[in-house]
Design a protein around this motif. Structure first.
Motif, mmCIF file in Angstrom:
data_model
loop_
_atom_site.group_PDB
_atom_site.id
_atom_site.type_symbol
_atom_site.label_atom_id
_atom_site.label_comp_id
_atom_site.label_asym_id
_atom_site.label_seq_id
_atom_site.Cartn_x
_atom_site.Cartn_y
_atom_site.Cartn_z
ATOM 1 N N SER A 5 0.841 -1.200 0.000
ATOM 2 C CA SER A 5 0.000 0.000 0.000
ATOM 3 C C SER A 5 0.879 1.254 0.000
ATOM 4 O O SER A 5 2.046 1.213 0.421
ATOM 5 C CB SER A 5 -0.905 0.002 1.232
ATOM 6 O OG SER A 5 -0.138 0.257 2.392
ATOM 7 N N GLU A 37 -3.960 -5.832 -10.793
ATOM 8 C CA GLU A 37 -3.747 -4.818 -11.835
ATOM 9 C C GLU A 37 -4.616 -3.583 -11.609
ATOM 10 O O GLU A 37 -4.162 -2.445 -11.756
ATOM 11 C CB GLU A 37 -4.025 -5.429 -13.209
ATOM 12 C CG GLU A 37 -3.397 -4.667 -14.342
ATOM 13 C CD GLU A 37 -3.309 -5.492 -15.610
ATOM 14 O OE1 GLU A 37 -2.556 -5.081 -16.514
ATOM 15 O OE2 GLU A 37 -3.993 -6.541 -15.700
ATOM 16 N N GLN A 38 -5.868 -3.803 -11.229
ATOM 17 C CA GLN A 38 -6.776 -2.666 -11.008
ATOM 18 C C GLN A 38 -6.308 -1.797 -9.843
ATOM 19 O O GLN A 38 -6.439 -0.563 -9.858
ATOM 20 C CB GLN A 38 -8.191 -3.170 -10.739
ATOM 21 C CG GLN A 38 -8.310 -4.083 -9.529
ATOM 22 C CD GLN A 38 -9.733 -4.505 -9.236
ATOM 23 O OE1 GLN A 38 -10.645 -3.707 -9.319
ATOM 24 N NE2 GLN A 38 -9.926 -5.785 -8.919
ATOM 25 N N TYR A 39 -5.755 -2.427 -8.804
ATOM 26 C CA TYR A 39 -5.278 -1.678 -7.642
ATOM 27 C C TYR A 39 -4.000 -0.902 -7.962
ATOM 28 O O TYR A 39 -3.767 0.177 -7.415
ATOM 29 C CB TYR A 39 -5.037 -2.621 -6.472
ATOM 30 C CG TYR A 39 -6.274 -3.357 -6.034
ATOM 31 C CD1 TYR A 39 -7.319 -2.688 -5.410
ATOM 32 C CD2 TYR A 39 -6.419 -4.724 -6.252
ATOM 33 C CE1 TYR A 39 -8.463 -3.354 -5.001
ATOM 34 C CE2 TYR A 39 -7.560 -5.403 -5.855
ATOM 35 C CZ TYR A 39 -8.578 -4.710 -5.241
ATOM 36 O OH TYR A 39 -9.711 -5.384 -4.848
ATOM 37 N N HIS A 85 -3.379 0.363 -10.960
ATOM 38 C CA HIS A 85 -3.838 1.493 -11.771
ATOM 39 C C HIS A 85 -4.483 2.576 -10.910
ATOM 40 O O HIS A 85 -4.312 3.771 -11.170
ATOM 41 C CB HIS A 85 -4.828 1.016 -12.834
ATOM 42 C CG HIS A 85 -4.200 0.254 -13.955
ATOM 43 N ND1 HIS A 85 -3.022 0.641 -14.560
ATOM 44 C CD2 HIS A 85 -4.579 -0.884 -14.587
ATOM 45 C CE1 HIS A 85 -2.698 -0.215 -15.513
ATOM 46 N NE2 HIS A 85 -3.628 -1.159 -15.548
ATOM 47 N N SER A 86 -5.216 2.164 -9.878
ATOM 48 C CA SER A 86 -5.917 3.136 -9.029
ATOM 49 C C SER A 86 -4.999 3.763 -7.988
ATOM 50 O O SER A 86 -5.364 4.752 -7.345
ATOM 51 C CB SER A 86 -7.092 2.462 -8.320
ATOM 52 O OG SER A 86 -6.627 1.500 -7.370
ATOM 53 N N GLY A 87 -3.811 3.185 -7.803
ATOM 54 C CA GLY A 87 -2.884 3.712 -6.805
ATOM 55 C C GLY A 87 -3.073 3.140 -5.423
ATOM 56 O O GLY A 87 -2.389 3.552 -4.482
ATOM 57 N N GLU A 88 -3.990 2.164 -5.278
ATOM 58 C CA GLU A 88 -4.205 1.540 -3.971
ATOM 59 C C GLU A 88 -3.062 0.604 -3.605
ATOM 60 O O GLU A 88 -2.855 0.284 -2.430
ATOM 61 C CB GLU A 88 -5.526 0.780 -3.975
ATOM 62 C CG GLU A 88 -6.752 1.671 -4.091
ATOM 63 C CD GLU A 88 -8.020 0.856 -4.213
ATOM 64 O OE1 GLU A 88 -8.545 0.429 -3.172
ATOM 65 O OE2 GLU A 88 -8.489 0.650 -5.358
#
Length: 297
Positions: free
Chosen positions: A172, A248-250, A252-255
């Motif tokens: 994180s 991958e989605q996290y 891209h979102s910066g999470e």
């Protein structure tokens, strides 16, 4: 010859957990189920079921139930070809499969759903283990098919390549700021908390050794759950390696933030099934290969 009526009872008891529940599934009284099993054990001169809550199989019981599962799968194929009503339909044929946790959380469930749309008479019994251990489960006869990291075909198995799963070491943003304020270095990595899936999981240690030449200490947490493994990483409890399709989605979102984009290990995956198998397993294998083609590189 084996007493398949008794084996049906043994399999039902272990599947359902008790003599009473097995009797309800088989349409018999608990006394009748108990008599079948006790009579079979007396003829064999060995115990097949360890009575308890739930009931468990002995080593011999496990071996006989594996045999029974194979017979039921083949019977299922014959019954379908002959349009024959199976008298044991109350106890469906079972295919036991060993799959690694990362495959379950990404692509393998799609294969299962596709198979379920085609096949209504087979029950899948899926156990989760490290991809380096599933081949041993197959070798021991504990499962009928497996997703493994081994390309070495067993003598009685047909093995096909499914592709490669890419992994990303990530954490994180708050974790990165706290433990890597000046970037990821060997010294900082040695001190940073990390997660480990189970005792077989050496992935984080291997990555640290390959990427930074360091040996990691004890993990901050052992967590034998793929979902919780990701959630704890998102929460900032530690860094860990995750399948790229899952995170991958996290990213891209910066999470989540990748520790080192230059080091993305890939793990080859293979599907192994017995060479002599029926139509149901052929359909399952095709569903597995189709799903893997969509997800794996």
């Amino acid at each position: 010859m084996f007493d398949y009526a008794a084996l049906t009872a043994v399999s039902a008891i272990v599947r359902e957990g008790s003599f009473e529940k097995a009797a309800a599934v088989l349409g018999l009284t608990p006394s009748a189920v108990s008599q079948r099993v006790r009579g079979f054990e007396e003829r064999l001169g060995a115990v097949l079921i360890i009575r308890g809550q739930p009931c468990r199989l002995t080593e011999l019981g496990t071996m006989l139930c594996r045999h029974f599962d194979c017979v039921r799968v083949l019977e299922n194929d014959v019954a379908a070809r002959m349009a024959w009503k199976d008298d044991n339909a109350s106890l469906p044929a079972t295919v036991r499969i060993a799959v690694n946790a990362d495959s379950i959380t990404t692509w393998f469930t799609q294969a299962v759903m596709a198979f379920a749309r085609q096949e209504q008479t087979i029950t899948l019994d899926i156990s989760i283990d490290d991809e380096g251990c599933t081949a041993e489960r197959l070798r021991s006869g504990d499962v009928m098919a497996a997703v493994t990291a081994s390309s070495d075909p067993l003598p009685w198995c047909h093995t096909v390549s499914l592709g490669k799963m890419a992994y990303v070491a990530c954490a994180s943003p708050t974790f990165m700021a706290r433990h890597f304020p000046h970037g990821v270095t060997a010294a900082a990595l040695q001190k940073a908390p990390y997660l480990r899936f189970d005792r077989h999981d050496l992935f984080q240690s291997q990555w640290a050794e390959a990427a930074y030449g360091v040996t990691l200490g004890a993990p901050v947490c052992w967590i034998h759950s793929a979902n919780a493994f990701l959630e704890l990483c998102l929460y900032g409890m530690g860094w860990a390696l995750h399948p790229l399709p899952l995170v991958e989605q996290y990213l891209h979102s910066g999470e989540l933030v990748e520790l080192n984009p230059a080091h993305r290990p890939v793990v080859p995956l293979f599907w192994s099934v017995p060479r002599l198998y029926g139509a149901a397993l052929r359909r399952l294998s095709q569903c597995v290969q189709n799903a893997a083609e969509e997800w794996l590189s």
